[in-house]
Design a protein around this motif. Structure first.
Motif, short mmCIF file in Angstrom:
data_model
loop_
_atom_site.label_atom_id
_atom_site.label_comp_id
_atom_site.label_asym_id
_atom_site.label_seq_id
_atom_site.Cartn_x
_atom_site.Cartn_y
_atom_site.Cartn_z
N GLY A 406 9.44 155.24 -12.00
CA GLY A 406 10.52 155.18 -12.87
C GLY A 406 10.42 153.87 -13.52
O GLY A 406 11.47 153.06 -14.20
N ALA A 407 9.21 153.02 -13.13
CA ALA A 407 9.14 151.76 -13.73
C ALA A 407 8.53 152.15 -15.39
O ALA A 407 7.75 152.40 -15.36
CB ALA A 407 8.12 151.15 -12.98
N PRO A 422 24.79 147.42 -19.38
CA PRO A 422 24.68 148.70 -18.84
C PRO A 422 24.38 149.65 -19.88
O PRO A 422 24.76 149.72 -21.06
CB PRO A 422 25.92 148.92 -18.25
N LEU A 423 23.45 150.74 -19.45
CA LEU A 423 23.03 151.59 -20.47
C LEU A 423 24.05 152.66 -21.06
O LEU A 423 24.22 153.00 -22.06
CB LEU A 423 22.02 152.58 -19.66
N ALA A 424 24.80 153.13 -19.80
CA ALA A 424 26.12 153.84 -20.39
C ALA A 424 27.24 153.45 -19.33
O ALA A 424 27.45 153.81 -18.39
CB ALA A 424 25.60 155.29 -20.08
N GLN B 34 15.42 159.61 -5.97
CA GLN B 34 15.48 158.47 -6.86
C GLN B 34 16.30 159.34 -8.01
O GLN B 34 16.09 160.43 -8.22
CB GLN B 34 14.05 158.03 -7.42
N GLY B 37 21.87 157.00 -12.81
CA GLY B 37 23.05 157.22 -13.24
C GLY B 37 23.58 156.17 -13.96
O GLY B 37 24.99 155.90 -13.80
N GLY B 38 23.04 155.44 -14.96
CA GLY B 38 23.36 154.71 -15.93
C GLY B 38 23.93 153.15 -15.40
O GLY B 38 24.56 152.44 -15.84
N LEU B 40 23.22 149.29 -14.02
CA LEU B 40 22.34 148.31 -14.83
C LEU B 40 20.92 148.46 -14.19
O LEU B 40 20.72 148.82 -13.32
CB LEU B 40 22.91 146.61 -13.84
N GLU B 41 20.24 148.01 -15.37
CA GLU B 41 18.90 148.21 -15.11
C GLU B 41 18.13 147.06 -14.38
O GLU B 41 18.75 145.80 -14.57
CB GLU B 41 18.14 148.37 -16.44
N LYS B 42 17.36 147.11 -13.33
CA LYS B 42 16.81 146.26 -12.74
C LYS B 42 15.50 145.73 -13.32
O LYS B 42 14.47 146.79 -13.63
CB LYS B 42 16.49 146.82 -11.17
N MET B 53 13.32 148.92 -13.93
CA MET B 53 13.03 150.12 -13.03
C MET B 53 14.26 151.24 -13.35
O MET B 53 15.48 150.91 -13.42
CB MET B 53 13.44 149.60 -11.59
N GLU B 54 13.69 152.36 -14.10
CA GLU B 54 15.02 153.18 -14.42
C GLU B 54 15.34 154.12 -13.57
O GLU B 54 16.58 154.53 -13.52
CB GLU B 54 14.08 154.10 -15.83
N LEU B 55 14.69 154.19 -12.39
CA LEU B 55 15.34 155.23 -11.26
C LEU B 55 15.69 154.14 -10.06
O LEU B 55 15.11 153.07 -9.63
CB LEU B 55 14.04 156.00 -10.73
N ASP B 85 31.05 149.61 -9.04
CA ASP B 85 30.45 149.52 -10.01
C ASP B 85 29.73 150.64 -10.60
O ASP B 85 29.45 151.73 -9.77
CB ASP B 85 29.23 148.43 -9.33
N VAL B 86 29.00 150.60 -11.49
CA VAL B 86 28.30 151.75 -12.14
C VAL B 86 27.12 151.88 -11.02
O VAL B 86 26.39 151.06 -10.70
CB VAL B 86 27.69 151.41 -13.54
#
Lengths: 429, 126
Positions: A406-407, A422-424, B34, B37-38, B40-42, B53-55, B85-86
């Motif tokens: 997921g990176a 935030p994305l969504a 993993q 869910g939307g 904050l991206e790390k 890190m999208e997951l 939090d989201v």
């Protein structure tokens, strides 16, 4: 007039300095294994960063405040910025070597405190705390005992830093744990060590490095160093044995975390006594020291004091027991200067007690003030969300154990940019 | 019968389990997963390599329950998994066609009914 350099002494002290330096990374692994995986890097970094900041602080000002001629309470500034610290002999070794050997002590002492405040302190606050503590707490106390200050004149015995290093750091740790407060999960959730092998590795490397710490404190390759070296093997061996027996007696099982802790307690306890007591007395000191620390650790976890990695129980109690027992077991036949209680000099025990008490009070008070000062500049704690996520990601932008799944590679990232959006936020049911 | 599937934060799992046990919900399975869910991206950096890190690490909890246990189960999870939090996760309730308890061969309702009172066949061990 200056005594000549001694090649053997210089050679040993070069090695001893490297050994003591290794103790700080070792401490990082000892501590790092005991925390949760999401904070592993942060805890390791709390030790590693001291190698940098405390080392620089020591060279610029700390060494002078500790070892330059000055008042009974703090050294002067005549050695600031290493003025006059050259190749000439200090004792029988080059002055630069003496300075840097002592620097390794400052580095690890302040890192010891981190064990009480893991998993919650903001890294920037910790970075500010480090140099302040080295200058305003470590250096003065080192001066009292080793730099010709008032504890030295009183006759307090501290061979390698039971008071200067361990009691000093533990008093600071107690205060720091109180000022920062508990971790949010403390006493609510089970908080387990994430890598016990790291902790054993750290304890083993600490023991290895401690030969430089204790035997190096003889400042030369001599009989006193050999005695300190021997005692550094024997005392922790006795503590580890006693600890294992206590574990088996109490719960039927010898624990690995207990073994690692026992080794450290034994090392701490023999530190002030290393060059002053006979090897048989070292065994006694090591064995005795196991008891207060063992039961203090059991008791502490049921209190409100989140001294997370038991710095107070291990270093504070271990150091105090060691410092007091130095006043009991010191033996002129082995150290050439001073007897303790058992050998007809009960007064030594009183002197030791005073030194311990003074160090505790000074360190606790000063640490409180320093943390308050830091808290004016920057919040001491991470916020709730970051504490939940873990300090590796929030403080360092890295993870100890990432799979890479997921990176997504970012080619044009700017830290101040929009990454916080935030994305969504809505819409995502 | 229903299958309650919840995806929650890793650092809330112990809280959720505690809440479920308090509500007498005992049969469950958890999986480390993993997901995205939307939240904050790390952003992480390793030397010169910057990654998003999208997951995120999550834990999926699966609980088979009889119908009247759905509400307490969901309530327990909602109350314990929420941080506000989201990224707090989701709860799904799915219909279940058939359930067997392997040990006894019990079916359906009987198979998802917790062992009350106090595990009679365990000689009161619980």
């Amino acid at each position: 007039m200056t005594p000549p350099l001694n090649a053997a002494d210089t050679a040993w002290m070069l090695v001893a300095t490297a050994l003591v330096l290794l103790m700080t990374p070792a401490l990082g692994f000892f501590y790092g294994g005991l925390v949760r995986g999401k904070n592993a890097l942060n805890v390791l970094m709390m030790s590693f960063v001291s190698l940098g900041i405390s080392g620089v602080t020591w060279a610029l000002l700390g060494y002078s405040l500790a070892f330059a001629p000055g008042t009974p309470f703090v050294g002067g500034l005549s050695r600031a910025f290493l003025a006059g610290v050259g190749l000439q002999a200090e004792g029988t070794i080059p002055h630069v070597l003496y300075m840097v050997y002592q620097g390794t002590f400052a580095i690890i002492t302040v890192a010891l405190i981190s064990g009480a405040i893991v998993e919650r302190m903001r890294f920037t606050a910790y970075l500010l705390f480090l140099p302040l503590w080295v200058l305003f707490v470590y250096s003065p106390v080192a001066h009292w005992v080793w730099g010709g200050g008032f504890l030295a004149k009183m006759g307090a015995l501290d061979f390698a830093g039971g008071t200067v290093v361990h009691i000093n750091a533990a008093a600071a740790a107690f205060v720091a744990a109180r000022v920062l407060g508990q971790r949010r999960d403390y006493a609510r959730l089970a908080i387990l060590p994430h890598n016990v092998p790291f902790t054993l590795l750290g304890a083993g490397l600490l023991w290895f490095g401690w030969f430089g710490f204790n035997a190096g404190s003889a400042n030369g390759a001599n009989a006193s160093a050999a005695l300190a070296f021997t005692n550094t093997l024997l005392a922790p061996a006795a503590t580890l044995t006693a600890w294992t027996i206590l574990d088996i007696y109490r719960s039927g099982r010898a624990t690995a975390v207990g073994a690692a802790t026992g080794i450290v307690v034994g090392l701490v306890a023999i530190t002030p006594a290393a060059g002053f007591v006979s090897p048989i007395s070292a065994l006694a000191i090591g064995a005795i020291a196991a008891f207060p620390s063992y039961f203090a650790i059991l008791w502490r976890s049921r209190t409100s004091l989140d001294d997370s990695l038991d710095v107070v129980a291990a270093h504070g109690l271990g150091g105090t027991v060691g410092a007091l027992l130095t006043g009991v077991f010191a033996e002129k036949a082995w150290n050439g200067t001073t007897n303790g209680l058992l050998f007809g000099n009960p007064q030594q025990l009183a002197i030791q007690a005073v030194a311990v008490l003074v160090a505790i009070l000074f360190s606790a008070f000063s640490t409180y003030v320093l943390l308050r000062v830091v808290s004016f500049a920057v919040r001491l704690r991470v916020n709730r969300r970051d504490e939940g996520t873990g300090l590796d990601v929030s403080q360092h932008g890295e993870e100890a154990y990432t799979t890479g799944e997921g990176a997504v590679l970012v080619l044009d990232y700017s830290p101040s940019g929009s990454s916080a959006a935030p994305l969504a936020e809505g819409g995502h049911a | 019968m229903k299958l309650v599937v919840a995806v929650v934060r890793t650092d809330r799992v112990n809280k959720v389990l505690e809440a479920l046990f308090r509500a007498d919900i005992r049969g469950l399975t958890i999986t480390r997963v993993q997901g995205h869910g939307g939240e904050l991206e790390k952003v992480e950096t390793y030397r010169g390599t910057t990654v998003k890190m999208e997951l995120s690490e999550k834990v999926r909890i699966e609980i088979g329950v009889s119908d009247h246990f759905v509400e307490p189960t969901v309530k327990a999870i909602l109350g314990s998994a929420r941080t506000g939090d989201v990224g707090d996760g989701k709860i799904f309730v799915l219909p279940v066609e058939k359930v067997w308890r392997i040990r006894t061969g019990e079916e359906d309702q009987a198979a998802v009914t917790p062992l009350f009172p106090a595990a009679e066949e365990n000689g009161g061990e619980r």
